[in-house]
Design a protein around this motif. Sequence first.
Motif, mmCIF file in Angstrom:
data_model
loop_
_atom_site.group_PDB
_atom_site.id
_atom_site.type_symbol
_atom_site.label_atom_id
_atom_site.label_comp_id
_atom_site.label_asym_id
_atom_site.label_seq_id
_atom_site.Cartn_x
_atom_site.Cartn_y
_atom_site.Cartn_z
ATOM 1 N N VAL A 186 55.965 -58.880 39.280
ATOM 2 C CA VAL A 186 56.931 -58.919 40.391
ATOM 3 C C VAL A 186 56.654 -60.136 41.281
ATOM 4 O O VAL A 186 57.586 -60.816 41.739
ATOM 5 N N GLU A 187 55.357 -60.437 41.486
ATOM 6 C CA GLU A 187 55.033 -61.633 42.276
ATOM 7 C C GLU A 187 55.462 -62.909 41.548
ATOM 8 O O GLU A 187 55.992 -63.838 42.156
ATOM 9 N N ALA A 190 59.081 -63.231 41.956
ATOM 10 C CA ALA A 190 59.429 -63.643 43.320
ATOM 11 C C ALA A 190 59.347 -65.167 43.456
ATOM 12 O O ALA A 190 60.206 -65.796 44.084
ATOM 13 N N ARG A 191 58.308 -65.762 42.845
ATOM 14 C CA ARG A 191 58.205 -67.232 42.890
ATOM 15 C C ARG A 191 59.391 -67.869 42.155
ATOM 16 O O ARG A 191 59.934 -68.878 42.591
ATOM 17 N N VAL A 193 62.407 -66.560 41.874
ATOM 18 C CA VAL A 193 63.600 -66.388 42.722
ATOM 19 C C VAL A 193 63.661 -67.526 43.745
ATOM 20 O O VAL A 193 64.720 -68.139 43.951
ATOM 21 N N LEU A 194 62.500 -67.825 44.366
ATOM 22 C CA LEU A 194 62.486 -68.886 45.377
ATOM 23 C C LEU A 194 62.758 -70.245 44.736
ATOM 24 O O LEU A 194 63.479 -71.073 45.299
ATOM 25 N N ILE A 218 67.434 -57.639 40.253
ATOM 26 C CA ILE A 218 66.007 -57.741 39.967
ATOM 27 C C ILE A 218 65.499 -56.357 39.586
ATOM 28 O O ILE A 218 65.911 -55.354 40.178
ATOM 29 N N CYS A 231 58.996 -58.090 34.966
ATOM 30 C CA CYS A 231 60.038 -58.108 35.994
ATOM 31 C C CYS A 231 61.171 -59.003 35.511
ATOM 32 O O CYS A 231 60.937 -60.121 35.058
ATOM 33 N N LEU A 233 64.973 -60.792 36.124
ATOM 34 C CA LEU A 233 66.000 -61.253 37.066
ATOM 35 C C LEU A 233 67.292 -61.490 36.304
ATOM 36 O O LEU A 233 67.264 -61.947 35.164
#
Length: 351
Positions: A186-187, A190-191, A193-194, A218, A231, A233
């Motif tokens: 998930v982390e 998240a990177r 996504v950014l 997500i 994870c 996306l």
Amino acid sequence: MNAADLLRELVRIPSPSGREDAAAARVEGALRELGLAPERRGRNVTAALDGGEGPLLLLNSHLDTVPVGEGWTREPLAGALEDGRIYGRGANDAKGCVVAMMLGAARAFATDAPKGRVLFAATCEEEVLGQGLETLLPELPRPDAAVVGEPTGLAPAVAQKGLLLLEVEARGRSAHAAHGGGVNAVEAAARDVLALSRLSLAREHPALGRASLHVTQIRGGERHNVIPDLCTLVVDVRTTPAYAPDEIAGLVRAAVDGRVRVRSSRLGSVETDPAHPIVRAALAASPGARPYGSPTLSDWVFLKGIPTVKAGPGDSRRSHAPDEYLETAELEAGVLFYERLIRAYFAEARA
Ligand SMILES: [Zn+2]
């Protein structure tokens, strides 16, 4: 035949995607009443109008609607006429276009028929981009130009964005959350996504502007106490002809650490040369209208390579919303618009 009466009748016949049989039957009957010889092909209806040797113009719109949905202050399937507005699911998107197209075409060929051929096709499953126009098209003669009937306020769309769906899969290694260790997917996601929020698709298309790219879904983690090892996306990209879908997929691959998979690239962007006779005919038929680029999908995606405009009576902001309506004045203007467009196209095509 009265356009408003026919539209109200069609609104009273529910036709969510996949259940267009009864609406198709009514359109078939109306075409027969207009003196044409319709053909049923599954849940699609076609009718040919022949003014003799000349190009073939396809007029297409769809019979299906999205589900009724919530929030209506009027009966969604009653076809009520109130203050010059016909209310109901599908009135605007796109049964008004279906009615206006068939009456406009019938009028164009009733007197002083243009030299050329029109094929009217009312098709199913547009709202799900399913088994409608795409499957019908190979059974038809190839059109020289096409009009896709959608509510555009009678302005011709000369380009339409496509849809590219990507999935990014971030992998990690699971472990017990209390013990630490593992690699948190998930982390990692998240990177990604950014990173995607910083990705720029700067090339502009003259009618459509820039392509857009958004992470819209997500999914990761199964339990609160397990470091997730996967994870996923979903990335929704609205494309323009300024980028090939492969190129965008490549840019996304370069931007993220996760594995990128193309989920769908079949709905490409499309455009028509603004100088093509079909665009000139649409503009001649709609005084004051300006050509524009449309961000929303339609069956035009299946007409790649055929010069096409998307145009019809109504307003796309009323589509898929409660209290959807079409003004009877808009409907009448639509009938006149398609009649004029047909005449102007065959005149342009001969010039
Ligand atoms: Zn539509």
